[in-house]
Design a protein around this motif. Structure first.
Motif, PDB file in Angstrom:
ATOM      1  N   GLN A   9      -5.374  -2.419   0.884  1.00  0.00           N
ATOM      2  CA  GLN A   9      -4.672  -3.171  -0.151  1.00  0.00           C
ATOM      3  C   GLN A   9      -5.411  -3.018  -1.469  1.00  0.00           C
ATOM      4  O   GLN A   9      -6.456  -3.605  -1.690  1.00  0.00           O
ATOM      5  CB  GLN A   9      -4.586  -4.650   0.234  1.00  0.00           C
ATOM      6  CG  GLN A   9      -3.943  -5.517  -0.821  1.00  0.00           C
ATOM      7  CD  GLN A   9      -4.012  -6.993  -0.467  1.00  0.00           C
ATOM      8  OE1 GLN A   9      -4.191  -7.360   0.682  1.00  0.00           O
ATOM      9  NE2 GLN A   9      -3.877  -7.839  -1.473  1.00  0.00           N
ATOM     10  N   ASN A  10      -4.846  -2.179  -2.341  1.00  0.00           N
ATOM     11  CA  ASN A  10      -5.390  -2.063  -3.688  1.00  0.00           C
ATOM     12  C   ASN A  10      -5.002  -3.308  -4.463  1.00  0.00           C
ATOM     13  O   ASN A  10      -4.027  -3.975  -4.144  1.00  0.00           O
ATOM     14  CB  ASN A  10      -4.832  -0.816  -4.366  1.00  0.00           C
ATOM     15  CG  ASN A  10      -5.352   0.437  -3.699  1.00  0.00           C
ATOM     16  OD1 ASN A  10      -6.535   0.721  -3.750  1.00  0.00           O
ATOM     17  ND2 ASN A  10      -4.471   1.181  -3.060  1.00  0.00           N
ATOM     18  N   ARG A  11      -5.749  -3.608  -5.493  1.00  0.00           N
ATOM     19  CA  ARG A  11      -5.483  -4.824  -6.241  1.00  0.00           C
ATOM     20  C   ARG A  11      -4.569  -4.514  -7.424  1.00  0.00           C
ATOM     21  O   ARG A  11      -5.018  -4.119  -8.486  1.00  0.00           O
ATOM     22  CB  ARG A  11      -6.782  -5.469  -6.670  1.00  0.00           C
ATOM     23  CG  ARG A  11      -7.652  -5.865  -5.465  1.00  0.00           C
ATOM     24  CD  ARG A  11      -6.857  -6.536  -4.333  1.00  0.00           C
ATOM     25  NE  ARG A  11      -6.670  -7.929  -4.504  1.00  0.00           N
ATOM     26  CZ  ARG A  11      -7.382  -8.868  -3.949  1.00  0.00           C
ATOM     27  NH1 ARG A  11      -8.337  -8.553  -3.103  1.00  0.00           N
ATOM     28  NH2 ARG A  11      -7.153 -10.117  -4.201  1.00  0.00           N
ATOM     29  N   SER A  40      -2.986  -3.032 -12.931  1.00  0.00           N
ATOM     30  CA  SER A  40      -4.215  -2.890 -12.147  1.00  0.00           C
ATOM     31  C   SER A  40      -5.133  -4.086 -12.389  1.00  0.00           C
ATOM     32  O   SER A  40      -5.211  -4.624 -13.490  1.00  0.00           O
ATOM     33  CB  SER A  40      -4.925  -1.577 -12.480  1.00  0.00           C
ATOM     34  OG  SER A  40      -5.254  -1.515 -13.842  1.00  0.00           O
ATOM     35  N   LEU A  76     -10.833  -4.397  -3.456  1.00  0.00           N
ATOM     36  CA  LEU A  76      -9.754  -3.998  -2.556  1.00  0.00           C
ATOM     37  C   LEU A  76     -10.012  -4.625  -1.191  1.00  0.00           C
ATOM     38  O   LEU A  76     -11.123  -5.029  -0.868  1.00  0.00           O
ATOM     39  CB  LEU A  76      -9.594  -2.481  -2.496  1.00  0.00           C
ATOM     40  CG  LEU A  76     -10.677  -1.584  -1.935  1.00  0.00           C
ATOM     41  CD1 LEU A  76     -10.656  -1.552  -0.429  1.00  0.00           C
ATOM     42  CD2 LEU A  76     -10.452  -0.180  -2.456  1.00  0.00           C
ATOM     43  N   PRO A 132       0.831  -1.201   0.000  1.00  0.00           N
ATOM     44  CA  PRO A 132       0.000   0.000   0.000  1.00  0.00           C
ATOM     45  C   PRO A 132       0.867   1.253   0.000  1.00  0.00           C
ATOM     46  O   PRO A 132       2.031   1.216   0.380  1.00  0.00           O
ATOM     47  CB  PRO A 132      -0.781  -0.113   1.312  1.00  0.00           C
ATOM     48  CG  PRO A 132      -0.768  -1.559   1.654  1.00  0.00           C
ATOM     49  CD  PRO A 132       0.545  -2.075   1.139  1.00  0.00           C
ATOM     50  N   PRO A 136      -8.846  -4.361 -11.509  1.00  0.00           N
ATOM     51  CA  PRO A 136     -10.098  -3.837 -10.951  1.00  0.00           C
ATOM     52  C   PRO A 136     -11.194  -4.874 -10.763  1.00  0.00           C
ATOM     53  O   PRO A 136     -12.164  -4.610 -10.053  1.00  0.00           O
ATOM     54  CB  PRO A 136     -10.515  -2.782 -11.975  1.00  0.00           C
ATOM     55  CG  PRO A 136      -9.866  -3.202 -13.250  1.00  0.00           C
ATOM     56  CD  PRO A 136      -8.569  -3.850 -12.846  1.00  0.00           C
ATOM     57  N   GLY A 141      -8.621   8.824  -3.868  1.00  0.00           N
ATOM     58  CA  GLY A 141      -8.209   7.892  -4.909  1.00  0.00           C
ATOM     59  C   GLY A 141      -9.119   7.992  -6.107  1.00  0.00           C
ATOM     60  O   GLY A 141      -9.717   9.028  -6.364  1.00  0.00           O
ATOM     61  N   LEU A 161     -11.110   2.277 -11.510  1.00  0.00           N
ATOM     62  CA  LEU A 161      -9.773   1.949 -11.982  1.00  0.00           C
ATOM     63  C   LEU A 161      -9.911   1.012 -13.175  1.00  0.00           C
ATOM     64  O   LEU A 161     -10.608  -0.010 -13.097  1.00  0.00           O
ATOM     65  CB  LEU A 161      -8.999   1.248 -10.859  1.00  0.00           C
ATOM     66  CG  LEU A 161      -7.550   0.904 -11.145  1.00  0.00           C
ATOM     67  CD1 LEU A 161      -6.719   2.175 -11.309  1.00  0.00           C
ATOM     68  CD2 LEU A 161      -6.986   0.058 -10.011  1.00  0.00           C
ATOM     69  N   SER A 177     -12.127   0.313  -7.535  1.00  0.00           N
ATOM     70  CA  SER A 177     -11.634   1.563  -6.961  1.00  0.00           C
ATOM     71  C   SER A 177     -10.166   1.414  -6.580  1.00  0.00           C
ATOM     72  O   SER A 177      -9.630   0.308  -6.488  1.00  0.00           O
ATOM     73  CB  SER A 177     -12.470   1.986  -5.760  1.00  0.00           C
ATOM     74  OG  SER A 177     -12.193   1.171  -4.653  1.00  0.00           O
ATOM     75  N   PHE A 178      -9.528   2.554  -6.364  1.00  0.00           N
ATOM     76  CA  PHE A 178      -8.130   2.575  -5.949  1.00  0.00           C
ATOM     77  C   PHE A 178      -7.978   3.704  -4.940  1.00  0.00           C
ATOM     78  O   PHE A 178      -8.292   4.854  -5.234  1.00  0.00           O
ATOM     79  CB  PHE A 178      -7.209   2.820  -7.153  1.00  0.00           C
ATOM     80  CG  PHE A 178      -5.757   2.824  -6.780  1.00  0.00           C
ATOM     81  CD1 PHE A 178      -5.042   1.637  -6.731  1.00  0.00           C
ATOM     82  CD2 PHE A 178      -5.110   4.005  -6.453  1.00  0.00           C
ATOM     83  CE1 PHE A 178      -3.703   1.631  -6.367  1.00  0.00           C
ATOM     84  CE2 PHE A 178      -3.773   4.005  -6.094  1.00  0.00           C
ATOM     85  CZ  PHE A 178      -3.070   2.818  -6.045  1.00  0.00           C
ATOM     86  N   GLU A 179      -7.520   3.376  -3.750  1.00  0.00           N
ATOM     87  CA  GLU A 179      -7.358   4.369  -2.685  1.00  0.00           C
ATOM     88  C   GLU A 179      -5.869   4.601  -2.461  1.00  0.00           C
ATOM     89  O   GLU A 179      -5.153   3.679  -2.110  1.00  0.00           O
ATOM     90  CB  GLU A 179      -8.035   3.893  -1.401  1.00  0.00           C
ATOM     91  CG  GLU A 179      -9.486   3.487  -1.580  1.00  0.00           C
ATOM     92  CD  GLU A 179     -10.344   4.574  -2.210  1.00  0.00           C
ATOM     93  OE1 GLU A 179     -10.146   5.766  -1.910  1.00  0.00           O
ATOM     94  OE2 GLU A 179     -11.220   4.227  -3.022  1.00  0.00           O
TER      95      GLU A 179
END
Length: 198
Positions: free
Chosen positions: A83-85, A106, A112, A69, A108, A174, A178, A141-143
């Motif tokens: 934890q973004n993917r 990424s 997450l 992260p 998506p 974010g 994504l 999504s992406f934070e």
């Protein structure tokens, strides 16, 4: 491993975003080491007082996590890691044809994950024998940044936090959507700024 050390790979990195806990005044930060072949990230979270005395440490492994992260949050009871993917394709980096950031992919279609890790300095009255919790968040999504986190429901609801043990709220920045593919390609898809950038 010895091969990583001799080739200049591996080691630990430290967050670019340490935080001061407004309740204790402690500086909180974390470092990590990627376990690329195991698709995991090994993290350590530290807390220091004003004299740089270590006041707490917690070690944790984020299983199924290829890219660490970027930021974290904390509440009175928990460290909050989002934890973004993202996957990693390391071969172009090892071949010298791409930078490390260009090798992030990424994903998506995967939701997450929010890791709640018990604080090493949580006050004893609140510390029932807590174990880490992993909660599934939204897909696509992406934070990137955690501005603030707290125990209890969202502050904007104006409700009493009677179920404080059941809720953790994180305020993040974010992308809401994504797209799949090379992660850094997303940077160009933001809305234009309302002023000219020289």
């Amino acid at each position: 491993s010895m091969i990583e050390r001799q080739s200049g790979l591996g080691g630990r990195a430290f967050t670019a975003h340490p935080h001061i806990d407004p309740n204790t005044g402690f500086l909180c930060g974390w470092g990590w080491k990627s376990r690329v072949t195991q698709k995991a990230v090994e993290i350590s979270l530290w807390e220091w007082d004003n004299d740089w005395n270590e006041r707490g440490r917690r070690d944790y492994v984020m299983e199924g996590c290829e890219a660490a992260p970027h930021d974290f949050g904390m509440t009175v009871k928990w460290y909050v890691m989002i934890q973004n993917r993202l996957g990693i394709d390391p071969l172009p980096f090892l071949a010298g044809v791409k930078g490390a950031g260009e090798c992030l992919i990424s994903q998506p279609e995967e939701p997450l994950l929010v890791h709640l890790i018990p604080r090493s300095t949580a006050p004893s009255p609140t510390a029932k024998a807590r174990t880490p919790v992993v909660a599934t968040g939204p897909k696509e999504s992406f934070e990137i940044h955690v501005a603030f986190a707290h125990d209890g429901r969202a502050l904007c609801r104006g409700e009493e936090n009677e179920d404080e043990d059941e809720w953790v709220t994180a305020y993040t920045a974010g992308w809401d959507k994504l797209l799949p593919g090379v992660f850094l390609g997303e940077w160009g898809s933001s809305d234009p700024w309302p002023f000219e950038v020289p």
